[in-house]
Design a protein around this motif. Sequence first.
Motif, PDB file in Angstrom:
ATOM      1  N   PRO A 122      91.180  87.090  53.528  1.00 51.22           N
ATOM      2  CA  PRO A 122      90.253  85.953  53.711  1.00 51.22           C
ATOM      3  C   PRO A 122      89.286  85.809  52.536  1.00 51.22           C
ATOM      4  CG  PRO A 122      90.475  87.188  55.750  1.00 51.22           C
ATOM      5  CD  PRO A 122      91.188  87.982  54.696  1.00 51.22           C
ATOM      6  N   GLU A 123      88.856  86.936  51.963  1.00 50.19           N
ATOM      7  CA  GLU A 123      87.934  86.884  50.835  1.00 50.19           C
ATOM      8  C   GLU A 123      88.588  86.228  49.617  1.00 50.19           C
ATOM      9  OE1 GLU A 123      86.787  89.764  53.769  1.00 50.19           O
ATOM     10  OE2 GLU A 123      88.648  89.622  52.592  1.00 50.19           O
ATOM     11  N   SER A 124      89.878  86.509  49.419  1.00 47.85           N
ATOM     12  CA  SER A 124      90.599  85.920  48.301  1.00 47.85           C
ATOM     13  C   SER A 124      90.734  84.413  48.472  1.00 47.85           C
ATOM     14  CB  SER A 124      91.987  86.561  48.174  1.00 47.85           C
ATOM     15  OG  SER A 124      92.759  85.918  47.179  1.00 47.85           O
ATOM     16  N   ARG A 125      91.009  83.968  49.690  1.00 46.45           N
ATOM     17  CA  ARG A 125      91.141  82.528  49.934  1.00 46.45           C
ATOM     18  C   ARG A 125      89.795  81.826  49.792  1.00 46.45           C
ATOM     19  NH1 ARG A 125      95.027  82.556  55.290  1.00 46.45           N
ATOM     20  NH2 ARG A 125      96.429  84.192  54.574  1.00 46.45           N
ATOM     21  N   ASP A 126      88.723  82.488  50.244  1.00 43.77           N
ATOM     22  CA  ASP A 126      87.385  81.924  50.048  1.00 43.77           C
ATOM     23  C   ASP A 126      87.113  81.733  48.557  1.00 43.77           C
ATOM     24  OD1 ASP A 126      87.033  82.045  52.768  1.00 43.77           O
ATOM     25  OD2 ASP A 126      85.695  83.777  52.734  1.00 43.77           O
ATOM     26  N   ALA A 127      87.529  82.729  47.748  1.00 48.84           N
ATOM     27  CA  ALA A 127      87.304  82.655  46.298  1.00 48.84           C
ATOM     28  C   ALA A 127      88.108  81.525  45.675  1.00 48.84           C
ATOM     29  CB  ALA A 127      87.670  83.991  45.650  1.00 48.84           C
ATOM     30  N   ASP A 128      89.322  81.282  46.182  1.00 50.10           N
ATOM     31  CA  ASP A 128      90.132  80.180  45.660  1.00 50.10           C
ATOM     32  C   ASP A 128      89.455  78.833  45.912  1.00 50.10           C
ATOM     33  OD1 ASP A 128      92.133  81.852  44.736  1.00 50.10           O
ATOM     34  OD2 ASP A 128      93.285  81.754  46.580  1.00 50.10           O
ATOM     35  N   VAL A 129      88.945  78.659  47.126  1.00 44.82           N
ATOM     36  CA  VAL A 129      88.251  77.411  47.442  1.00 44.82           C
ATOM     37  C   VAL A 129      86.982  77.288  46.603  1.00 44.82           C
ATOM     38  CG1 VAL A 129      87.007  76.157  49.253  1.00 44.82           C
ATOM     39  CG2 VAL A 129      89.209  77.238  49.770  1.00 44.82           C
ATOM     40  N   GLU A 130      86.267  78.399  46.432  1.00 41.29           N
ATOM     41  CA  GLU A 130      85.036  78.371  45.644  1.00 41.29           C
ATOM     42  C   GLU A 130      85.322  77.970  44.195  1.00 41.29           C
ATOM     43  OE1 GLU A 130      81.164  78.213  45.123  1.00 41.29           O
ATOM     44  OE2 GLU A 130      82.123  78.668  47.046  1.00 41.29           O
ATOM     45  N   ALA A 131      86.471  78.432  43.667  1.00 41.04           N
ATOM     46  CA  ALA A 131      86.842  78.070  42.291  1.00 41.04           C
ATOM     47  C   ALA A 131      87.016  76.562  42.157  1.00 41.04           C
ATOM     48  CB  ALA A 131      88.124  78.790  41.885  1.00 41.04           C
ATOM     49  N   LEU A 132      87.575  75.925  43.185  1.00 41.72           N
ATOM     50  CA  LEU A 132      87.729  74.468  43.160  1.00 41.72           C
ATOM     51  C   LEU A 132      86.377  73.769  43.315  1.00 41.72           C
ATOM     52  CD1 LEU A 132      90.930  74.125  45.377  1.00 41.72           C
ATOM     53  CD2 LEU A 132      90.774  73.768  42.908  1.00 41.72           C
ATOM     54  N   LEU A 133      85.534  74.297  44.187  1.00 40.42           N
ATOM     55  CA  LEU A 133      84.215  73.698  44.388  1.00 40.42           C
ATOM     56  C   LEU A 133      83.381  73.784  43.112  1.00 40.42           C
ATOM     57  CD1 LEU A 133      83.360  75.080  47.949  1.00 40.42           C
ATOM     58  CD2 LEU A 133      84.091  72.757  47.360  1.00 40.42           C
ATOM     59  N   GLU A 134      83.502  74.882  42.370  1.00 41.79           N
ATOM     60  CA  GLU A 134      82.754  75.032  41.119  1.00 41.79           C
ATOM     61  C   GLU A 134      83.170  73.985  40.086  1.00 41.79           C
ATOM     62  OE1 GLU A 134      83.437  79.043  39.965  1.00 41.79           O
ATOM     63  OE2 GLU A 134      81.974  79.880  41.378  1.00 41.79           O
ATOM     64  N   ARG A 135      84.415  73.500  40.224  1.00 43.53           N
ATOM     65  CA  ARG A 135      84.910  72.460  39.313  1.00 43.53           C
ATOM     66  C   ARG A 135      84.648  71.062  39.863  1.00 43.53           C
ATOM     67  NH1 ARG A 135      86.987  77.127  38.623  1.00 43.53           N
ATOM     68  NH2 ARG A 135      87.816  77.805  36.597  1.00 43.53           N
ATOM     69  N   ARG A 136      83.863  71.003  40.930  1.00 43.86           N
ATOM     70  CA  ARG A 136      83.353  69.758  41.499  1.00 43.86           C
ATOM     71  C   ARG A 136      84.462  68.817  41.970  1.00 43.86           C
ATOM     72  NH1 ARG A 136      79.540  66.526  38.240  1.00 43.86           N
ATOM     73  NH2 ARG A 136      79.073  65.680  40.298  1.00 43.86           N
ATOM     74  N   VAL A 137      85.471  69.368  42.630  1.00 46.27           N
ATOM     75  CA  VAL A 137      86.492  68.491  43.206  1.00 46.27           C
ATOM     76  C   VAL A 137      85.855  67.658  44.306  1.00 46.27           C
ATOM     77  CG1 VAL A 137      88.407  70.043  42.644  1.00 46.27           C
ATOM     78  CG2 VAL A 137      87.244  70.280  44.853  1.00 46.27           C
ATOM     79  N   ASP A 138      86.377  66.461  44.500  1.00 44.06           N
ATOM     80  CA  ASP A 138      85.837  65.559  45.515  1.00 44.06           C
ATOM     81  C   ASP A 138      86.322  65.906  46.922  1.00 44.06           C
ATOM     82  OD1 ASP A 138      84.499  64.017  43.580  1.00 44.06           O
ATOM     83  OD2 ASP A 138      86.340  62.901  43.163  1.00 44.06           O
ATOM     84  N   GLY A 139      87.441  66.589  47.010  1.00 46.71           N
ATOM     85  CA  GLY A 139      88.004  66.958  48.301  1.00 46.71           C
ATOM     86  C   GLY A 139      89.095  67.992  48.089  1.00 46.71           C
ATOM     87  N   ILE A 140      89.521  68.629  49.188  1.00 42.16           N
ATOM     88  CA  ILE A 140      90.504  69.716  49.090  1.00 42.16           C
ATOM     89  C   ILE A 140      91.614  69.531  50.116  1.00 42.16           C
ATOM     90  CG2 ILE A 140      90.879  72.209  49.377  1.00 42.16           C
ATOM     91  CD1 ILE A 140      88.105  72.688  48.273  1.00 42.16           C
ATOM     92  N   LEU A 141      92.854  69.708  49.665  1.00 48.88           N
ATOM     93  CA  LEU A 141      94.025  69.810  50.535  1.00 48.88           C
ATOM     94  C   LEU A 141      94.377  71.287  50.639  1.00 48.88           C
ATOM     95  CD1 LEU A 141      96.194  67.035  48.858  1.00 48.88           C
ATOM     96  CD2 LEU A 141      94.761  66.788  50.875  1.00 48.88           C
ATOM     97  N   TYR A 142      94.629  71.754  51.849  1.00 48.50           N
ATOM     98  CA  TYR A 142      95.039  73.151  52.050  1.00 48.50           C
ATOM     99  C   TYR A 142      96.416  73.117  52.697  1.00 48.50           C
ATOM    100  CZ  TYR A 142      94.541  78.159  52.936  1.00 48.50           C
ATOM    101  OH  TYR A 142      94.707  79.531  52.924  1.00 48.50           O
ATOM    102  N   ALA A 143      97.444  73.557  51.957  1.00 45.36           N
ATOM    103  CA  ALA A 143      98.834  73.395  52.406  1.00 45.36           C
ATOM    104  C   ALA A 143      99.529  74.734  52.565  1.00 45.36           C
ATOM    105  CB  ALA A 143      99.601  72.528  51.408  1.00 45.36           C
ATOM    106  N   THR A 144     100.341  74.853  53.606  1.00 45.48           N
ATOM    107  CA  THR A 144     101.109  76.075  53.845  1.00 45.48           C
ATOM    108  C   THR A 144     102.605  75.782  53.768  1.00 45.48           C
ATOM    109  OG1 THR A 144     101.045  75.699  56.239  1.00 45.48           O
ATOM    110  CG2 THR A 144      99.315  77.080  55.307  1.00 45.48           C
ATOM    111  N   MET A 145     103.405  76.815  53.521  1.00 45.27           N
ATOM    112  CA  MET A 145     104.840  76.618  53.297  1.00 45.27           C
ATOM    113  C   MET A 145     105.611  76.412  54.591  1.00 45.27           C
ATOM    114  SD  MET A 145     106.370  80.369  52.368  1.00 45.27           S
ATOM    115  CE  MET A 145     108.053  79.805  52.554  1.00 45.27           C
ATOM    116  N   TYR A 146     105.030  76.756  55.717  1.00 47.63           N
ATOM    117  CA  TYR A 146     105.675  76.436  56.992  1.00 47.63           C
ATOM    118  C   TYR A 146     104.586  76.174  58.029  1.00 47.63           C
ATOM    119  CZ  TYR A 146     104.790  81.325  58.362  1.00 47.63           C
ATOM    120  OH  TYR A 146     104.190  82.534  58.644  1.00 47.63           O
ATOM    121  N   HIS A 147     104.931  75.449  59.055  1.00 43.08           N
ATOM    122  CA  HIS A 147     104.002  74.988  60.077  1.00 43.08           C
ATOM    123  C   HIS A 147     103.452  76.181  60.857  1.00 43.08           C
ATOM    124  CE1 HIS A 147     103.538  72.271  63.915  1.00 43.08           C
ATOM    125  NE2 HIS A 147     102.379  72.724  63.463  1.00 43.08           N
ATOM    126  N   ARG A 148     102.153  76.357  60.773  1.00 45.01           N
ATOM    127  CA  ARG A 148     101.544  77.461  61.507  1.00 45.01           C
ATOM    128  C   ARG A 148     100.044  77.230  61.672  1.00 45.01           C
ATOM    129  NH1 ARG A 148      99.099  81.485  58.506  1.00 45.01           N
ATOM    130  NH2 ARG A 148      99.139  81.270  56.244  1.00 45.01           N
TER     131      ARG A 148
END
Length: 347
Positions: free
Chosen positions: A110-136
């Motif tokens: 979970p900490e790694s995924r939080d860091a991934d989102v934070e990296a996008l937020l630091e680059r000031r993205v307007d929004g985020i898509l979170y996609a998985t390889m299979y439905h879950r």
Amino acid sequence: MTNRSVGIKEVAVAAGVSVTTVSHVLNDVSYARISAETRGKVKSAAEQLGYGPNRLAQALRTQRTGMLGLVSEDIATTPHAGRIILGADEAARARGYNLMIINTSGSASPESRDADVEALLERRVDGILYATMYHRQVQVPVNLGSVPSVLVDSVSTRGSITAVVPDEEGGARAAVGILLAAGHTRIGFLNNTDNVPATRDRLRGFRATLTEAGLDGDAAPVESEISEVQGGYEAASRMLRREDRPTGLFCYNDRMAMGAYRAAAELGLSIPGDLSVVGFDDQELIAANLYPGLTTVALPHYEMGAWAAENLIDAIEGKTDLALMALHPTILDCPLVRRDSVAAPAR
């Protein structure tokens, strides 16, 4: 190519409208009362003059960067699920946005995924898509809601984020339906062992469709194994050795169907002469290249990516409310792809 020497005033003169009208059209202002004809003139003039918007000026004015983030849980390295990225990217570009992708693993902390989102937020993205390889179901990063966000091929365990998922049950109904339409009444299901929505929903669709056709859906044979070629082979080998051997097989996915082809061949059964087979996923490298070609159900990967990007951008631009949409996931159709693995049962 855009021409930076051309400004909004030149576009207004060419279109015969005011600068304000050009601004409203090119920025897709929802409340502006502008006719379709005028909008067409403005867009045509901008295209002919090679006018391109000044991103820096737009960002200063709207506080938006024109960037979307996409956190990919393994889909960037999964060929058939990668169409999620293509759908999102093409939909975003059509609206003047660009996509920034970070690939992560489904087994990441979970900490790694939080860091991934934070990296996008630091680059000031307007929004985020979170996609998985299979439905879950996923435990989404705690900081995902900092900007408008949409889940693709997954739903949140908290149920608080807009999501788009495939119609697993409807796809199963289509798969069983084509076997019933061909005249099969003894139909078996090779299912997955993982406790994921697709396992449950495809089984529900299988049983319900048989029951609605006047058959005993609850008594229909089901064999469960890992959803790979070997699992399909083992499950099909057991099912096809039954005294009341099914004449039609619905397989959890195309990989299991490939294993079923092997099991049928070892038992001297021809497809579709002795056994009809339907898969799920439409993994083209498998389904189109089996012999005979596998009739299957397609997962709407491209469509889910495009839907997610479109609705995320609408939310960013104030045209829709993601909070209301989060009450229920949006479900997209899984269409049937007909090839040559289904025929009437041998008499």
